[in-house]
Write a protein that holds these residues in place. Structure first.
Motif, PDB file in Angstrom:
ATOM      1  N   THR A  36       0.834  -1.204   0.000  1.00 34.28           N
ATOM      2  CA  THR A  36       0.000   0.000   0.000  1.00 34.28           C
ATOM      3  C   THR A  36       0.870   1.256   0.000  1.00 34.28           C
ATOM      4  OG1 THR A  36      -1.748  -1.173   1.194  1.00 34.28           O
ATOM      5  CG2 THR A  36      -1.809   1.241   1.244  1.00 34.28           C
ATOM      6  N   SER A  73       6.616  -3.701 -10.580  1.00 35.00           N
ATOM      7  CA  SER A  73       5.533  -3.129  -9.779  1.00 35.00           C
ATOM      8  C   SER A  73       5.802  -3.400  -8.304  1.00 35.00           C
ATOM      9  CB  SER A  73       4.182  -3.730 -10.172  1.00 35.00           C
ATOM     10  OG  SER A  73       3.163  -3.276  -9.296  1.00 35.00           O
ATOM     11  N   PHE A 114       2.083   1.737  -3.411  1.00 39.03           N
ATOM     12  CA  PHE A 114       0.976   2.177  -4.257  1.00 39.03           C
ATOM     13  C   PHE A 114       0.767   3.683  -4.114  1.00 39.03           C
ATOM     14  CE2 PHE A 114      -3.601   3.125  -4.639  1.00 39.03           C
ATOM     15  CZ  PHE A 114      -3.789   2.796  -5.975  1.00 39.03           C
ATOM     16  N   GLN A 162       1.161   6.522  -7.143  1.00 39.93           N
ATOM     17  CA  GLN A 162       0.036   7.407  -7.470  1.00 39.93           C
ATOM     18  C   GLN A 162       0.268   8.853  -7.023  1.00 39.93           C
ATOM     19  OE1 GLN A 162      -2.663   6.240  -9.290  1.00 39.93           O
ATOM     20  NE2 GLN A 162      -1.349   4.408  -9.414  1.00 39.93           N
ATOM     21  N   GLU A 221       4.233  -2.309  -5.620  1.00 39.54           N
ATOM     22  CA  GLU A 221       3.011  -2.626  -4.874  1.00 39.54           C
ATOM     23  C   GLU A 221       2.473  -4.000  -5.248  1.00 39.54           C
ATOM     24  OE1 GLU A 221       1.649   0.229  -8.220  1.00 39.54           O
ATOM     25  OE2 GLU A 221       3.426  -0.147  -6.971  1.00 39.54           O
TER      26      GLU A 221
END
Length: 480
Positions: free
Chosen positions: A361, A440, A364, A368, A442
């Motif tokens: 998280t 990636s 993430f 973002q 996350e």
């Protein structure tokens, strides 16, 4: 009439003899004081301490790459791909060591196997210390991997075979405690010494192990299996203390050995026989669950992960990672024979899932560009929650259960299979981790979180409780 009278006298005499034999045994049991109890455990504790030097070596081997990564890459001009090979080639060596470990342990004994593992580890660390390029560096890493591949199997097996059943869980879990201690030592030393000095220091546990092997007995169960009865009695007597009555335990072990001797020598294919398939599924499944949770990727590259999360230096996170493992593992050791194996596995897997979810998280949020103030906190705290949770159960218990649930005559073949599955999973995770993080961050940690959730289901459905049972009682339960 005279005959009947004589028989009555003979019976009375026999009863008197039995009572005379029983009396000192009963009195001795009542009068065994604290000093005698300590004496009876001293050799078991000393033998365990010697054996877990191999576990300490294991931890220092796997903990070496995280603090040394930046310095090695700079000094030897290694690319990310080259260092990924260096970091993961230890698992390839360990896989090969695992393939041979069971047969070696059955052929030359538990002590001989530990000595052989020590020789490979010492040779490997010397190669790392003198390396001027990737070839000798990788060769040394491979040798240490082969050595710890042998340790992986033989150390918990040896401890399980020498320990009294009421202490077996806690003593076998010392294997994991020393692994995390070794890893923590590498993490901490790596922040203050050069990578070459760290490599040279890391051969110390293997030197101590070779020295200690001269003073401890061989596994009595292995000696019984080999038909070396005098050495068996001597070994069990040393382990249980000079005043212990070993008759019942010796008889139980020998009875089990005699029953197993009528069976043919096990091969890997024999493990898929219906009567063995249950312990195989349990052990292999636990090893897959352990590795798919991400431990070797997270552990091997912890420092880089912390820097990727936004910390200016990975050292602070690495030190925290190192310090948290030891006390939590001690808690696991204490609870092992009190709470039981299953409940600790469930708690551990749940915490691992939560920790990876938090880290994922955090990454993430970073991708973002939201809640930026939470990114480093979530990523670092998630990793620390993960390693704390792993240390309390998932680190030690799969190895403990593996050492408990296989019959003696198939332990060699079964141990090799289980260990190679474990190290294959370790290689896949450790080699792919850097590439997954670049793909990636996350997604990588959420994937690990999902695997830990599957571990919970597996434990609930298939894993038995082995707390407080002798190895022979466990076999009877699995076969019922």
């Amino acid at each position: 009439m005279g005959i009947t009278k004589n028989r009555d006298i003979e019976k009375a005499d026999n009863k008197s003899v039995v009572k005379d034999l029983e009396k000192p045994l009963i009195d001795d049991k009542k009068n065994v004081g604290e000093k005698d109890h300590k004496e009876s455990l001293s050799m078991v504790l000393f033998s365990t301490a010697v054996a877990v030097c191999g576990s300490l070596e294991f931890g220092m081997c796997v903990g070496f790459s995280a603090p040394a990564q930046s310095a090695i890459c700079n000094d030897l001009n290694l690319s990310v791909a080259q260092f990924s090979l260096f970091g993961s080639i230890i698992t390839i060596g360990a896989m090969i060591g695992s393939v041979t470990s069971g047969r070696i342990a059955d052929s030359i004994g538990r002590k001989g196997s530990m000595a052989l593992g020590s020789v490979f580890c010492i040779a490997g660390w010397l190669a790392v210390y003198y390396a001027m390029g990737s070839v000798l560096l990788d060769t040394g890493r491979f040798f240490t991997g082969y050595g710890i591949g042998i340790y992986t199997y033989v150390v918990p097996i040896y401890i399980a075979e020498i320990a009294p059943k009421e202490l077996r869980g806690g003593l076998t879990t010392l294997n994991q405690l020393m692994i995390v201690t070794g890893s923590s030592i590498s993490f901490l030393l790596g922040t203050v010494v050069t990578w070459r000095t760290l490599g040279l220091t890391s051969l110390t546990p293997s030197v101590l192990l070779i020295a200690g092997l001269m003073f401890i007995p061989e596994s009595p169960r292995w000696l019984a299996k080999e038909g070396r009865d005098l050495e068996f009695d001597d070994s069990l007597g040393k382990l249980r203390g000079p005043k212990a009555n070993i008759t019942a335990e010796a008889a139980e072990i020998k009875e089990t050995i005699l029953a197993l001797q009528s069976l043919p020598k096990a091969r890997v294919l024999d493990l898929f026989d219906p009567k063995y398939i249950k312990p195989v599924i349990i052990s292999v499944g636990l090893m897959i669950c352990q590795q798919d949770g991400g431990i070797n990727g997270i552990g091997f590259y912890a420092s880089e992960t912390f820097q990727f999360a936004g910390l200016k230096s990975g050292k602070a996170g690495t030190i925290a990672y190192a310090l948290i493992q030891i006390p939590i593992t001690i808690v696991g050791v204490i609870l092992m024979d009190k709470a039981g194996r299953r409940i600790l596995l469930l708690i551990s897997a749940s915490g691992c899932s939560l920790g990876c979810f938090l880290t994922g998280t955090g990454f993430f949020f970073k991708s973002q560009a939201i809640f930026s103030e939470w990114v480093a906190f979530l990523a670092v705290s998630g990793v620390l929650v993960f390693i704390a949770s792993f240390s309390v159960g998932m680190g030690a218990i799969p190895w403990l259960i593996m050492s408990e649930i296989f019959p003696l005559h198939i332990k060699g073949a079964a141990g090799s299979l289980v260990c190679i599955v474990n190290w294959l999973g370790a290689w896949v995770v450790s080699y792919s981790f850097n590439f997954l993080i670049n793909w990636s961050p996350e997604g990588t940690f959420w994937l690990f979180s999902g695997f830990s959730l599957l571990t919970i289901v597996f434990v609930v459905k298939l894993v038995p409780e082995t707390k407080g049972k002798s190895l022979e009682e466990i076999q009877a339960t699995l076969n019922s």
